[in-house]
Design a protein around this motif. Structure first.
Motif, mmCIF file in Angstrom:
data_model
loop_
_atom_site.group_PDB
_atom_site.id
_atom_site.type_symbol
_atom_site.label_atom_id
_atom_site.label_comp_id
_atom_site.label_asym_id
_atom_site.label_seq_id
_atom_site.Cartn_x
_atom_site.Cartn_y
_atom_site.Cartn_z
ATOM 1 N N GLY A 18 13.830 -12.751 4.460
ATOM 2 C CA GLY A 18 14.211 -11.794 5.485
ATOM 3 C C GLY A 18 12.970 -11.131 6.064
ATOM 4 N N ARG A 19 13.073 -10.676 7.308
ATOM 5 C CA ARG A 19 11.922 -9.988 7.931
ATOM 6 C C ARG A 19 11.551 -8.753 7.128
ATOM 7 N N GLN A 20 12.589 -7.995 6.712
ATOM 8 C CA GLN A 20 12.365 -6.781 5.928
ATOM 9 C C GLN A 20 11.597 -7.095 4.644
ATOM 10 N N GLN A 21 12.011 -8.216 4.043
ATOM 11 C CA GLN A 21 11.407 -8.655 2.784
ATOM 12 C C GLN A 21 9.938 -9.048 3.014
ATOM 13 N N GLU B 79 7.783 -6.023 3.735
ATOM 14 C CA GLU B 79 7.538 -5.253 2.513
ATOM 15 C C GLU B 79 6.467 -5.935 1.647
ATOM 16 N N ILE B 80 6.590 -7.247 1.479
ATOM 17 C CA ILE B 80 5.619 -7.995 0.670
ATOM 18 C C ILE B 80 4.216 -7.876 1.273
ATOM 19 N N HIS C 195 2.730 -4.265 1.115
ATOM 20 C CA HIS C 195 2.286 -4.009 -0.252
ATOM 21 C C HIS C 195 0.953 -4.717 -0.519
ATOM 22 N N VAL D 229 -2.672 -3.120 -1.491
ATOM 23 C CA VAL D 229 -3.397 -3.524 -2.703
ATOM 24 C C VAL D 229 -4.812 -3.990 -2.339
ATOM 25 N N ARG E 52 0.333 -14.789 -1.992
ATOM 26 C CA ARG E 52 0.668 -15.416 -3.267
ATOM 27 C C ARG E 52 2.135 -15.823 -3.308
ATOM 28 N N PHE E 53 2.967 -15.108 -2.556
ATOM 29 C CA PHE E 53 4.414 -15.379 -2.556
ATOM 30 C C PHE E 53 4.756 -16.671 -1.828
ATOM 31 N N GLN F 91 17.578 -5.191 1.325
ATOM 32 C CA GLN F 91 16.666 -6.312 1.108
ATOM 33 C C GLN F 91 15.327 -5.822 0.556
ATOM 34 N N VAL G 103 6.207 -17.319 -9.416
ATOM 35 C CA VAL G 103 4.897 -17.080 -8.817
ATOM 36 C C VAL G 103 3.882 -16.681 -9.892
#
Lengths: 227, 227
Positions: free
Chosen positions: A21-24, A27-28, A31, A35, A201-202, B23, B75
């Motif tokens: 999802g775009r939201q997902q 968020e990834i 984040h 980091v 990495r995802f 999500q 992962v």
């Protein structure tokens, strides 16, 4: 395939085939960007003033990632402030803005034209104005003006992964730190800044192979790696 | 307020007031759960066989978090397999399932009733069957049967944060590792397992104060802390 169209094809693959999802994804990536900031500018090494981060967020998806990045920076005990040069009609952008507002992250109503004021007030700047596929010339007036200001700053500049705009034109903003999703070859040769991080990495192994992404070895649960 | 209704009120606050997306929350919590697994069972300390993780995902939101957790475990170079005892009509659940399927994470078509087979095949189990507000007696047949099997396993059992069901009834599954979002007082007194982690670093300070959450000090960019 150019870097920008490759990035777009990679995103389509993740959204359409893998049903991210775009939201997902935002968020990834937000984040991971935060980091990467902690790795390039570790909190214990910074003075109180250097912990202040100006995050400049455009109206498109890159800006949404910037908003998520700012929220994570706050959680990591940095002191982010946000400037959005242009209004976004995107519901995700609005929701991420609400999260930041309700966490008392300050939003600037304008960006001082006098760059010394920004250099004095912040330790670093995160440029989340344009996405990888957007050229400076195509950006709207307020975004182009914001980028023109960012170009003249002396404090470290930290873009997300607009790797493709890194060195394509004389007009491009030259970052001190680069965060790539896909480590595109086109940018690596141009980049002369201090740190180059790879997030992503995802990204599933099959997608890496399909797009020929040579991603580094990540350590432990790290979501970014230094090149 | 009971632990379950407190958890529901906390989630409503995050969704309605702070405009977090489902999500987004599921992604954050799935990632935190996977990081907690890496802290309780660090990869370098495990044999190849011990790296195999069975993630049992219910049809509700807890199961969606389990699916995101399984993806992050992959992962992080663990070897997750997934079992979903009941079909979910939730689009988010379906999308997260697709992500796992396309990353070649195996899905079991049934859970062996002979627990020795599971004990022999996996290093640990993640129980993402029920949410914090769901009592075992209310669970549907397939979920109740799966939980009855999990209860009899000898390998370490790792629940998400169904803290409230941790020790409420004799029927409850007794985990070796507990992951709490909100560190509810009701569970801490019942829990006698090896590790108790608190996730929820993303929870805004004002929400923590409103719900009286006493969360620990997190280190660096860690999203979970050990109690």
């Amino acid at each position: 395939m150019s870097g920008a169209s490759e990035a777009a094809a990679l995103e389509r693959e993740l959204l359409d085939e893998y049903r991210f999802g775009r939201q997902q994804l935002v968020e990834i990536c937000g984040h991971a960007s935060a980091v990467a900031v902690t790795k390039a500018f570790p909190l214990p090494s910074l003075s109180r003033k250097q912990r202040t981060v100006l995050v400049v967020c455009g109206p498109e998806q890159n800006g949404a990632v910037g908003l998520a990045c700012a929220r994570h920076l706050r959680v990591f005990e940095y002191q982010p402030s946000i400037f959005c040069p242009a209004h976004s009609a995107d519901a995700l952008h609005r929701d991420l803005t609400t999260q930041c507002e309700k966490m008392d992250i300050p939003f600037l109503s304008f960006l001082p034209a006098e760059v010394r004021l920004i250099d004095d007030a912040y330790g670093l700047v995160v440029d989340a104005v344009l996405g990888p596929g957007v050229r400076l010339a195509e950006a709207g007036g307020p975004c182009a003006r914001a980028l023109a200001t960012l170009k003249r700053l002396s404090i470290p500049l930290f873009p997300r992964w607009d790797a493709e705009t890194g060195g394509d034109t004389k007009d491009a903003v030259q970052p001190d730190v680069l965060v790539s999703l896909a480590a595109p070859k086109s940018c690596a040769s141009h980049f002369s800044g201090r740190h180059h991080f790879v997030a992503g990495r995802f990204v599933p192994d099959d997608v890496r192979r399909k797009f020929g992404l040579h991603l580094p070895k990540y350590t432990g649960t790290d979501c970014v790696a230094s090149l």
